[in-house]
Design an enzyme around this catalytic site. Sequence first.
Site, PDB file in Angstrom:
ATOM      1  N   ARG A 170      -2.340  -6.977  48.050  1.00 57.20           N
ATOM      2  CA  ARG A 170      -2.130  -7.049  49.335  1.00 57.20           C
ATOM      3  C   ARG A 170      -3.425  -6.146  49.691  1.00 57.20           C
ATOM      4  NH1 ARG A 170       2.428  -3.680  50.747  1.00 57.20           N
ATOM      5  NH2 ARG A 170       3.848  -5.310  50.350  1.00 57.20           N
ATOM      6  N   ARG A 179      -0.531   3.612  54.683  1.00 56.76           N
ATOM      7  CA  ARG A 179      -0.852   2.096  54.580  1.00 56.76           C
ATOM      8  C   ARG A 179      -1.578   1.307  55.859  1.00 56.76           C
ATOM      9  NH1 ARG A 179       4.385  -0.038  50.995  1.00 56.76           N
ATOM     10  NH2 ARG A 179       4.381   1.566  49.441  1.00 56.76           N
ATOM     11  N   LYS A 191       5.872   6.449  51.158  1.00 57.33           N
ATOM     12  CA  LYS A 191       4.846   5.852  51.857  1.00 57.33           C
ATOM     13  C   LYS A 191       4.767   6.193  53.345  1.00 57.33           C
ATOM     14  CE  LYS A 191       8.401   1.777  52.707  1.00 57.33           C
ATOM     15  NZ  LYS A 191       8.536   0.484  51.990  1.00 57.33           N
ATOM     16  N   LYS A 204       3.365   5.042  57.671  1.00 58.65           N
ATOM     17  CA  LYS A 204       3.072   3.734  58.170  1.00 58.65           C
ATOM     18  C   LYS A 204       2.791   4.269  59.745  1.00 58.65           C
ATOM     19  CE  LYS A 204       5.759   0.560  55.459  1.00 58.65           C
ATOM     20  NZ  LYS A 204       6.692  -0.631  55.317  1.00 58.65           N
ATOM     21  N   CYS A 256      11.257 -11.568  54.804  1.00 61.97           N
ATOM     22  CA  CYS A 256      10.323 -10.918  53.703  1.00 61.97           C
ATOM     23  C   CYS A 256      10.189 -12.291  52.669  1.00 61.97           C
ATOM     24  CB  CYS A 256      11.184  -9.931  53.304  1.00 61.97           C
ATOM     25  SG  CYS A 256      12.715 -10.320  52.321  1.00 61.97           S
ATOM     26  N   CYS A 263       9.856 -11.237  44.455  1.00 62.65           N
ATOM     27  CA  CYS A 263      10.362  -9.877  44.912  1.00 62.65           C
ATOM     28  C   CYS A 263      11.255  -9.482  43.785  1.00 62.65           C
ATOM     29  CB  CYS A 263      10.878  -9.787  46.044  1.00 62.65           C
ATOM     30  SG  CYS A 263      10.964  -7.728  46.440  1.00 62.65           S
ATOM     31  N   CYS A 269      17.013  -8.091  50.452  1.00 66.51           N
ATOM     32  CA  CYS A 269      17.486  -6.917  50.226  1.00 66.51           C
ATOM     33  C   CYS A 269      17.649  -5.922  51.472  1.00 66.51           C
ATOM     34  CB  CYS A 269      16.791  -6.175  48.892  1.00 66.51           C
ATOM     35  SG  CYS A 269      15.444  -5.200  49.289  1.00 66.51           S
ATOM     36  N   CYS A 304      11.602  -5.093  54.905  1.00 64.46           N
ATOM     37  CA  CYS A 304      10.598  -5.455  54.931  1.00 64.46           C
ATOM     38  C   CYS A 304       9.966  -6.280  56.135  1.00 64.46           C
ATOM     39  CB  CYS A 304       9.932  -5.972  53.678  1.00 64.46           C
ATOM     40  SG  CYS A 304       9.797  -5.013  52.244  1.00 64.46           S
TER      41      CYS A 304
END
Length: 1465
Positions: A938, A1007, A1097, A1099, A1323, A1329, A1368, A1372
Amino acid sequence: MTTSTTLTLSQLLVELAQNSIKSDGKNINDSYNIFYTTATKNTVSEFSTIPNSTRLLNHEDPFNYIKSHLANDKLNTIFTNELTILKALPHLLDSSFQGKPIVINIDLDLQDYSVIPSLKDLPFSIFISNDSNEIIENSKLIQEITINSLIPILHFINYKKINQLQKHIPFNENDFQQFDSIPNEPETFDFQSEPANKFFNLFVPNDSENKPSTLLINLSPYHEEFKQNLPSNDVALLSFKIYRPWNLSKLLSIIPSSIRKFAIIQGAAIDTTSNTTTSTPTSTFQPLLLDFFSDFNLLVEKSIDQLIVTNVGILTKDFKDTLEIIVNNVKKQNPIQSLFLGKSNDLITEIDSTILSSSSSLSNVQNLENAYLKVLRQLFNSNLNILNEYSSETVQANNPEFGFGNFLQNETVHSKLLSLAKKSLDPSLYNSTKANEIVQLLSKWIGFHDKKINLNESKLLEANEIAHQLFDLLQSNQDSQTALNFLQIAPTIDQFLFKSNWLIGSDAWSYDLGHSGIHQVLASQKNINVLLIDSEPYDVRKSSPRSKKDVGLYAMNFNDVYVASVAVYSSYTQLLTAIIEASQFNGPSIVLAYLPYHSENDTPIEILKETKNGVESGYWPLYRYNPSKEDIENEDVFKLDSSVIRNELQKFLDRENKLTLLAEKDAQFARDLKNSETDIITQKQERRAKAAFDELLEGLSGPPLHIYYASDGGNGTNLAKRLANRAAARGLKATALSMDDIILEDLPGEENVIFITSTAGQGEFPQDGKAFWDNIKSSTDLDLNSLNVAVFGLGDSMYWPRKEDKHYFNKPAKDLYKRLELLTANPIAPIGLGDDQDADGYQTAYEPFENAIWEFFGVDNVAVEDEPKPWTNEDMKINSDFLRGTIVESIADPTTGNIHPYDAQLTKFHGCYMQDDRDIRDIRKAQGLEPLYSFMSRIRLPGGQLTPEQWLAMDKISSTVGNGTMKVTTRATFQLHGIIKQNMKHAIRAMNSVLLDTLAACGDVNRNVVVTALPANAKVHTQVAKMGANISEYFLPKTTAYHEIWLEGLDDRDDDKSWPETFANRKEGPRKKKTLVSGNALVDIEPIYGPTYLPRKFKVNIAVPPYNDVDVFSSDIGLIAILDEATHEVIGYNMYAGGGMGTTHNNKKTYPRTGSLLGFVKPEDVIPAIQSVMIIQRDSGDRKERKHARLKYTIDDMGNDVFREKVEEGMGKKFGPERPYEFKSNIDYFGWVKDETGLNHFTAFIENGRIVDTPDAPQKTGLRKVAELLQKNKSGQFRLTANQHVLISNIEDQHLDGVKAILKAYQLDNNSLSALRLGSSSCVGLPTCGLAMAESERYLPVLITQIEDILEEYGLRHDSVIMRMTGCANGCSRPWLAELALIGKAPHTYNLMLGGGYYGQRINKLYRASVKDDDILDILKPLFKRWALEREEGEHFGDFLIRVGIVNATTEGKYFHDDIKEDAY
């Protein structure tokens, strides 16, 4: 070429053959080859006067000559007919027909279009022309494809029909391209980008009030006749112009959405459906159906509920009546599956008719094993001799010994005749005026016994014609003693005839080859063929206790036996080729034929799926082994027609020095070569031996303890290894291995065994425990009376909260415990059932379970040292030397596609995720191969902006080392999938060569910074984009590890060797040099993050009202720009903190959350405020429990007021009061818009962000073309949006038409989509994934299409609804903010969430748990109906659902699990 004129059809084709390549002043004959076939030498042909043309006879195997005289540097054109091309199958598969410009024009003289599907598996493109317009159109494309791309062409032409309609065809040389030469390197021809009208001729009645429900799919000469005689407006018509490459999705894309039934009309020369014993048609399965079944899911998605084939012969009138019969039949509940309408073609001889009917090789499923017999009968007809009565219930008549004895008896008689014939070549021995004729016939008859002569079909026919003539003369000359001697040996014609002799058997012959008669047949060196039909499916074979021998391998070891392995449902063409080759081989041959079925009532679809499973797993490899080609230059004795082989076959090929050649030709085959099915046992034994050796080194004397685990996510693995360490510390000889390593036969002798298993899906074993469970569950003779066992399960009692689903909790552990009890195993301890819902998670149940184990072994009071703490992500980070770890060593390891688990965590900081293709896990496991590991990479792209050069670089990388697609993420950046680790460094360097890096695109750091797309306001966008870039750069990790691992130095694979110099001058991006500290030491320093970075993470999203296209409340930091309305200057930002989407199903300790208001900050205070938040999170965030480590939990644990005070303290300023703003939209603005500077911007809809070329929309190519145009114009760029779409921005008016033309040509300007689709997002999900539990990206478009029908019914097509799907609960695609969301929970199972805020301001609520995908529409339909009827003016779907009480509103994230209605479960 000639100027404008009119030509006959043949003249036109010759003109193209001669003049498509420029002669450049040389002799024109040097630029082409022409071959043509005729029935006899006396046949008049238009091609006979053409220079450089070669006549060949149809019955003399013309393609055997042609294949050795094809030129690489000339256009090779061949003229033949459908019968000759069918007989040429073995030659067409030869490599001589590849990589050369070849056009084979085939006259459909017999009007038999069923020949075309028989050739569908050939590596040729197939065109069909039925009128002069199609001839012109197809010929243009054919010349381009075969000359530029060196793709061979089969061009089927209905000469008779075209000549009847138009004797002379207008021809203009300017309409056709003339090529300079044959290229040395072929260009790739992109069939996908060709419009659908090149492939198909579609006619839909214009005056149709009702949308047509039936589609006539025409593969016959009668398109125009059918078009003029459609029985009703409810019927549409489609005919083929390009049949190969097959493109079902393109076909489905152009037909009306109302179509539900397919009636395929296939031109056939004869009626192959008639049954001699009954008056009803025989049900047959046509090869053409296999094309439609190639992707059965597409038919299901289009709601096609009926698909039948009707064959039509010669039709001269009554076309309307014919079509009415066909349409009425397809609409019946139980239609006739094999109608034949019209008359058979009288021109066909008996032998030719049986060859033509080979396209009907699959018989009624009630007589499945007759499928291959039918092929034999159709190919050889009266020349076929089946030696044993395969269908007989009498063993003697059925077995190979009987048939072989029959053959030997016939051969003895035949040998006597041959011996007598050689002595009887004197005309004086016959008292007849035809004595000389008898001798001549005898001489020819003897000649056919020469082993050098291949008795192919035409030779058999010729030989038997002579035999009949000879026998008739001998019978009429019985006053001659010599003639009487012949007749005494053979009183009937049968012994004079030449036959294709076949023994037919089943897989029952495979169990004892030495005594089944097969050995005697193969060792005989006689010209006899064996067809052995194997009907055992792969899954049955794996569990069968009987030892079946590999007959193919056994036969190949004789060296002089022809061997083929075929499967009619995998490659029909390969089957026909193999049978023809076997018949022509002068010696024993054996054809192993696969037809797997569990029951005689299995459908063709079920057999098709079983066949694919067998072939793709390597259980049934497709191949042909022809020893007669040993001494022929450039001919392969062994030809592999599939990509996977078994270990035994691999060893044979290796011994025969064929393996290296195959590996050189097939890269995929080469990669997987070292592993095979039987290697699995070897790998198990090696791992067990290593574990035993480790025990020996420990020098322990305690009792053995074997711990076996099954785990998808790693919890079970870690627990098993921890238990093994604790056992070893207490003096036990402990090993920890996967359940995959269990050898069931050895299990009873292992004394003490503990099983630890997680729970997958709906109470299923994890991947590495499935095989063991299947084996022990099916074992009937396993005695575990001497085995001591214990079982511990890992589960979540609330994952399936409904009462009827409670049994899924720890189901694998409970099932295994019961099975072990049934097998009389002795319990070490009661079953342990760990529950994530307990206060200490699984530890609550595990502690007493472990104590019981120590008590059993009498080591509960043993004093042991404290065990080391488990190695966590925090340990991994602090010991990584600022994100280095052992990444370099892992990437360099050639023994596996994987990397070390710790390095897999560290590479996330470098923007890369380790993944594998989950679609083929099972198949690769069955092959003994590790998963197909690859990386997702990414890029860090603050604001989502790219230059044309950067776009082109990403496009190239995705095509050369990725999976050919680019994914726009919900954080407005790119990620590429399918990059194997050997290509990672090259890919990352290639990205950096255009100043794109991947550092911090993932990992526990800040990120990618997401910025609103905002196409209509350039001034504001420039300001917020700059803010996003500054934030990204300021918080970028300062480690030099990224530069050191990926970028330092030169690399042979760099496209541009000078790029490191460009990168060296880059001021931003990854740091190149370490920091000089006291003592003149150069070190890495992370002034903000420190050596452990953040707990999780982080954001940052930036929105500009009224657009919340970035879901500003979903991120750790949300910045809402506040403008001076007069000047459009950004005067500051409302700052929110603590948003986050990740959660775990039914785990109330986790929840999604929207950000909490901190207050207003000026632009210059934004970075200090974020830094203050980040430092608090760094120092106060939970580093022990990663599920509780996000900023949202830190804020809730502190309280928002306390948290705000700490942030203000850290930044040294107070937040100002919130400034007013209003959001009005959460979706992108699609289409064209002009900003205040006069520049134009276009937002293109990219479904779920997947940029890919499909038949419906070749968007990847289109966007590449746009990038090339922008690069050429030196104007314009791209922006990616947080809703996964692409903005083509800053286009000047003078360049507008060029961009628009590309958008239109490549289906990028289609914004007339439903509002639901425009507001949808997904996603990646399966197959890449590793966290996905259900489909998402691949399923959402299908589901939306189904929902659109409901919305259309209620007049809601243009009413926007925010819909999202994930595989899941990690969120995302930000599903928890959607008005309608589906969260994957298990295969085909989702939690249905409703009531999110349309502007992204409110979290949704669970409406139905564990919904099967088949039930989704039934649940949603009444809700949409109520919304259509009861909503207030302008009321959005989510708001409506809350107002009327369908779901309760989620006011804060921590209340996400509260107020769920009882019927949700």
